[in-house]
Design an enzyme around this catalytic site. Structure first.
Site, short mmCIF file in Angstrom:
data_model
loop_
_atom_site.label_atom_id
_atom_site.label_comp_id
_atom_site.label_asym_id
_atom_site.label_seq_id
_atom_site.Cartn_x
_atom_site.Cartn_y
_atom_site.Cartn_z
CG ASP A 144 -2.17 -0.83 1.03
OD1 ASP A 144 -2.42 -1.25 -0.11
OD2 ASP A 144 -2.90 -1.06 2.02
CE LYS A 166 -8.43 0.38 -2.57
NZ LYS A 166 -7.62 -0.74 -2.06
CG MET A 281 -8.19 7.15 6.62
SD MET A 281 -8.97 5.67 5.92
CE MET A 281 -9.98 5.12 7.30
#
Length: 369
Positions: A144, A166, A281
């Site tokens: 990632d 991502k 996030m």
């Protein structure tokens, strides 16, 4: 009042297919082209030249990556070009693995294993010994965006690395494609490691990947990692729980599943002044979240901190009371990944910039209790 300050690091440097609707075992992937040189970020950002050099086994002519230009609507185009460039080599690797599987003394080998490995919040020295052993046993590693360059340098020389990261507005692979890659290589007999920042099962979609693979008969093992909440709080000297100050901790996601500006429904118990809130996030939805928390009764002067790139040499942090946190974060221009910690325990940090009265009072109260 806010404090923005890097802490010297101790480091050296949704869906899935049901088993009844499964497609044939082919890599039906749909490719990033160009890239500017990497910034000082320790993370594998989408425009990282280092990533392309590391993944050069995928490309026939890696030198072409430095010259291709970005179209105006580049997100999807980059992704499609990236996958198109990689696909022939991925198929070739699959064929090699299948041949090895069938040539094992004339006996077919069983499917390989998939390991979901947490790499911690950023500092490569926070990796567990078990995770390191598994990483060094892998045939293929899918990694990632938040996996550090230093950690990837510890991968075995003959292992293959594949970026599946991502970031906001750009997914190098869809979640369904990641499922498909894991399944295809495991069925070919490979030992596949899925590297994730933090812990795979804390906002890491590890549960989705584990569920999908297990339904296809693939054995999945999870190697936990130090989640960002624990790693970053320890770095800042913030106890997530503290007797007489915070008797519980709650992890929140700042992203709702359907997107939008409302991060989540914040129940009244999420605004408990005796609890610690850690928001993953949550940078883009912080304004909405802060208002909701105060609306549900969390005092506006509750201590809080936002930490960008925590536990890395590039770490920056902004301390402020909750009612001022959004303005201070905006002024500091923090970027993702940023973790937010809200609660009275933040005032116990030696980096809390306000009067030490609050921290002293908390400690005194704790002693009396």
């Amino acid at each position: 009042m806010a404090l923005i300050n890097p802490i010297p690091s101790l480091s050296p440097a949704a869906a899935y297919h049901s088993p009844h609707s499964r497609k044939p075992n082919t890599l039906n992937l749909r490719p990033y082209c160009s890239l500017s040189s990497s910034s000082s970020s320790p993370f594998t950002e989408k425009h990282s030249l280092e990533r392309y050099q590391r993944d050069s086994w995928l490309y026939n002519d890696p030198s072409s990556l430095a010259t291709c230009s970005l179209p105006s609507d580049h997100s999807n185009s980059i992704r499609e070009n990236d996958i198109a460039l990689q696909l022939p080599e991925l198929k070739k690797l699959l064929e090699v693995l299948r041949e090895k599987r069938q040539a094992n003394g004339g006996k077919r080998r069983g499917p390989g294993n998939v390991f979901l490995v947490g790499t911690g919040p950023g500092d490569p020295e926070l990796l567990t010994l078990k995770a390191l052993r598994v990483i060094q046993s892998a045939d293929l590693l899918l990694y990632d965006r938040l996996v550090s360059h230093d950690l990837l340098n510890s991968v075995r020389a003959d292992s293959k690395l594949l970026y599946v990261g991502k970031t906001a507005g750009y997914h190098s692979r869809t979640q369904e494609e990641i499922h498909e890659l894991l399944l295809s290589f495991a069925e070919a007999g490979a030992t596949v490691v899925r590297l994730k920042g933090g812990d795979p099962l804390v906002f890491g979609r590890g549960g989705e990947e584990m569920d999908f693979l297990q339904q296809q008969g693939i054995q999945v093992k999870v190697i936990p990692g130090i989640t960002a909440a624990s790693g970053i709080a320890a770095e800042l000297g913030i106890p997530l729980t503290h007797r007489g100050v915070a008797n519980s901790v709650r992890f929140l996601t700042g992203h709702s599943r359907k997107g939008g500006t409302d991060p989540l429904f914040v129940a009244e118990q999420a605004s408990d002044p005796d609890s610690t809130l850690v928001v993953y996030m949550g940078l883009s939805t912080l304004p909405s979240l802060a208002l909701k928390l105060m609306h549900h009764g969390l005092p506006p002067d509750t201590p809080a901190v936002a930490v960008e790139r925590g536990t890395t040499p590039q770490q920056r942090m902004v301390f402020a009371e909750l009612n001022n946190l959004v303005d201070e974060v905006t002024l500091a221009e923090l970027v993702s990944p940023t973790l937010i910690i809200i609660g009275k325990v933040v005032a116990l940090s030696p980096f809390w910039p306000h009067s030490s009265k609050a921290a002293a009072l908390l400690v005194e109260t704790n002693i009396r209790i």
